[in-house]
Design a protein around this motif. Structure first.
Motif, PDB file in Angstrom:
ATOM      1  N   ARG A 156     -36.872 -49.159  96.267  1.00 43.27           N
ATOM      2  CA  ARG A 156     -37.007 -50.014  97.456  1.00 43.27           C
ATOM      3  C   ARG A 156     -37.949 -51.173  97.174  1.00 43.27           C
ATOM      4  O   ARG A 156     -39.005 -50.986  96.596  1.00 43.27           O
ATOM      5  CB  ARG A 156     -37.615 -49.230  98.617  1.00 43.27           C
ATOM      6  CG  ARG A 156     -36.867 -48.080  99.023  1.00 43.27           C
ATOM      7  CD  ARG A 156     -36.659 -47.982 100.514  1.00 43.27           C
ATOM      8  NE  ARG A 156     -35.848 -46.817 100.724  1.00 43.27           N
ATOM      9  CZ  ARG A 156     -34.559 -46.750 100.436  1.00 43.27           C
ATOM     10  NH1 ARG A 156     -33.926 -47.797  99.983  1.00 43.27           N
ATOM     11  NH2 ARG A 156     -33.885 -45.636 100.584  1.00 43.27           N
ATOM     12  N   MET A 158     -40.772 -53.870 104.049  1.00 41.17           N
ATOM     13  CA  MET A 158     -40.656 -52.535 104.658  1.00 41.17           C
ATOM     14  C   MET A 158     -41.182 -51.455 103.709  1.00 41.17           C
ATOM     15  O   MET A 158     -41.878 -50.520 104.119  1.00 41.17           O
ATOM     16  CB  MET A 158     -39.183 -52.237 104.997  1.00 41.17           C
ATOM     17  CG  MET A 158     -38.803 -52.579 106.403  1.00 41.17           C
ATOM     18  SD  MET A 158     -39.619 -51.556 107.626  1.00 41.17           S
ATOM     19  CE  MET A 158     -38.583 -50.106 107.597  1.00 41.17           C
ATOM     20  N   ALA A 159     -40.843 -51.600 102.427  1.00 39.38           N
ATOM     21  CA  ALA A 159     -41.263 -50.607 101.439  1.00 39.38           C
ATOM     22  C   ALA A 159     -42.782 -50.607 101.300  1.00 39.38           C
ATOM     23  O   ALA A 159     -43.421 -49.535 101.267  1.00 39.38           O
ATOM     24  CB  ALA A 159     -40.613 -50.909 100.098  1.00 39.38           C
ATOM     25  N   PHE A 170     -44.287 -49.092 104.386  1.00 37.20           N
ATOM     26  CA  PHE A 170     -44.088 -47.641 104.376  1.00 37.20           C
ATOM     27  C   PHE A 170     -45.124 -46.964 103.462  1.00 37.20           C
ATOM     28  O   PHE A 170     -45.770 -45.992 103.855  1.00 37.20           O
ATOM     29  CB  PHE A 170     -42.662 -47.316 103.892  1.00 37.20           C
ATOM     30  CG  PHE A 170     -42.341 -45.852 103.857  1.00 37.20           C
ATOM     31  CD1 PHE A 170     -41.932 -45.192 105.006  1.00 37.20           C
ATOM     32  CD2 PHE A 170     -42.440 -45.123 102.680  1.00 37.20           C
ATOM     33  CE1 PHE A 170     -41.623 -43.839 104.983  1.00 37.20           C
ATOM     34  CE2 PHE A 170     -42.131 -43.776 102.639  1.00 37.20           C
ATOM     35  CZ  PHE A 170     -41.724 -43.130 103.793  1.00 37.20           C
TER      36      PHE A 170
END
Lengths: 249, 205
Positions: B130, B134-135, B138
């Motif tokens: 990823r 977003m990765a 996260f």
């Protein structure tokens, strides 16, 4: 009737009305354009490739019992299984459905049977294509992993109730370079899928799967109703917060 | 061809059970209780049928000498042994239960140990699979909330500004989880309604 039950009843009536009204008043001829969700686009491509290459799609429905509230995601899995079986009916390798509960296993058989009867290929009905891989969550994963390695699978669709052990299935699919789309109603499973699956579905994206597979008008109405309900809920939460903040409630 | 009788039974049953939650009158509740009892019995019968089918699949694999035949043979043999022992001693026999538990628990514990290794491996490979904001979000949130949940920063709760910041941060996972769960709940409600009105019929009857 207490406040909680009344709120539940109101929500149910709104959901039912939206579902029916949207189904009745949306034109079947009108082709709706949905927001692009990359995992679904790749799924369509993978299913097409599986049909062309003579490989199989594997639909994993999780371990929920149909009598439990967790089964909603598995119901979505069953609708998707039926549609994928229809799409794959031109292939001589039918999809493989695995379940972790007896009721789901029987329903998956029925869904595949209905798809093949609908597409006029009853000869594709195979009792070994929809199986109970294991009756407990861990035995289900243990029973499914060998199938991922040996059943000539090229696309895995994991839609249902899973636990963190789904990471093993994701790893097995990754080792075989297979496409993997994964969605679950369970939060721990979603977190694990985000870290380990090729195409994870977060939150309610899972419930949009049959719509994107063009499973029927009712699924389009469902998705629209779902979106509207979400906005209604957001507005209700905001209104509630304001009322609490201002001391009205 | 889907049976209309099965659909009528399914729709009537689901609507009756649904109504009983909002109109808890005596006869409706009694009917709901009866229907739910039947559902549990049917689910158990479905479980038995599915398990027999599973054993049948493994038996055919052994008979046809398919790639997984050795493992399937183990499944069939252990199933037959467990079934016979269960019938002979009865499933409630304490010694029988002890033997089954003594085999099942260590096996499942070992599998869970493999899950933890698999998760650690997935965490290591996370940034290979990823990329993007977003990765990163996260990964950072996983580390931050792991630290917060471990209690290592509990001593800072008394510090005026930091304490408030920690309290806000501690609420974030719950808020996020509730947001996701509300979405899932709405989806589940609609999926249930589709079954209740017979718009989705995964049963053929």
């Amino acid at each position: 009737m207490d406040l909680q039950t009344t709120a539940g009843l109101i929500l149910l009536v709104i959901a039912f009305s939206l579902l029916v009204l949207l189904y009745v008043f949306t034109s079947p001829a009108r082709r709706r354009t949905w927001r692009v969700i990359t995992p679904f686009r790749r799924l369509r491509r993978s299913i097409g490739l599986a049909v062309e290459q003579g490989t199989r799609a594997h639909i994993s429905l999780g371990s929920a019992s149909i009598t439990e509230p967790d089964s909603a995601s598995a119901l979505v899995g069953l609708a998707s299984l039926e549609r994928i079986s229809e799409i794959s009916s031109v292939s001589d390798r039918p999809p493989l459905a695995t379940s972790g509960h007896g009721t789901l296993a029987l329903l998956s058989k029925d869904s595949m049977k209905a798809a093949y009867q609908k597409t006029n290929v009853p000869e594709l009905i195979d009792p070994d294509s929809a199986i109970l891989a294991g009756p407990t969550p861990l035995s289900y994963i243990a029973g499914t992993i060998p199938l991922v390695h040996t059943e000539n699978i090229s696309a895995n669709i994991l839609v249902g109730d899973f636990g963190p052990e789904v990471a093993l299935l994701a790893q097995a699919a990754g080792r075989e370079n297979q496409f993997l789309l994964a969605g679950s109603n369970s939060l721990p499973a979603q977190a694990v899928m985000y870290a380990s699956a090729q195409e994870p579905l977060i939150g309610e994206e899972l419930f949009a799967l049959p719509t994107y597979l063009e499973a029927g008008r009712i699924y389009e109405s469902s998705l629209l109703a779902q979106d509207m309900l979400r906005w209604i809920l957001i507005l209700a939460l905001l209104a509630g917060s304001v009322l609490v903040f201002t001391g009205v409630l | 061809m889907r049976s209309p009788t099965a659909a009528v039974i399914a729709i009537a049953t689901s609507l009756l059970v649904l109504i009983s939650y909002f109109v808890p009158a005596g006869p409706v509740l009694a009917m709901r209780s009866l229907l739910l009892d039947w559902a549990v019995i049917l689910a158990a019968v479905a479980g038995v049928i599915a398990i027999l089918n599973m054993v049948g699949v493994h038996f055919r694999r052994v008979r046809d000498n398919q790639p997984l035949a050795p493992y399937s043979l183990i499944v069939v043999v252990t199933f037959v042994i467990t079934l016979l022992a269960g019938l002979f001693f009865s499933p409630s026999d304490p010694q029988f239960r002890q033997v089954v538990t003594a085999i099942q628990v260590p096996v499942e514990a070992s599998l869970l140990a493999v899950v933890s290794i698999s998760l650690a491996y997935a965490a290591l490979r996370f940034f290979q699979n990823r990329k993007g904001l977003m990765a990163v979000t996260f990964a950072i949130s996983a580390v931050v909330f792991l630290l917060l949940a471990s209690g290592i920063l509990a001593g800072l709760a008394q510090v005026p500004v930091l304490g408030t910041l920690l309290a806000v941060l501690n609420r974030l996972p719950m808020a996020g989880a509730r947001g996701i769960l509300l979405g899932v709940a709405i989806g589940s409600l609609i999926a249930g309604l589709r079954i209740a009105i017979g718009a989705h019929r995964p049963y053929s009857g």
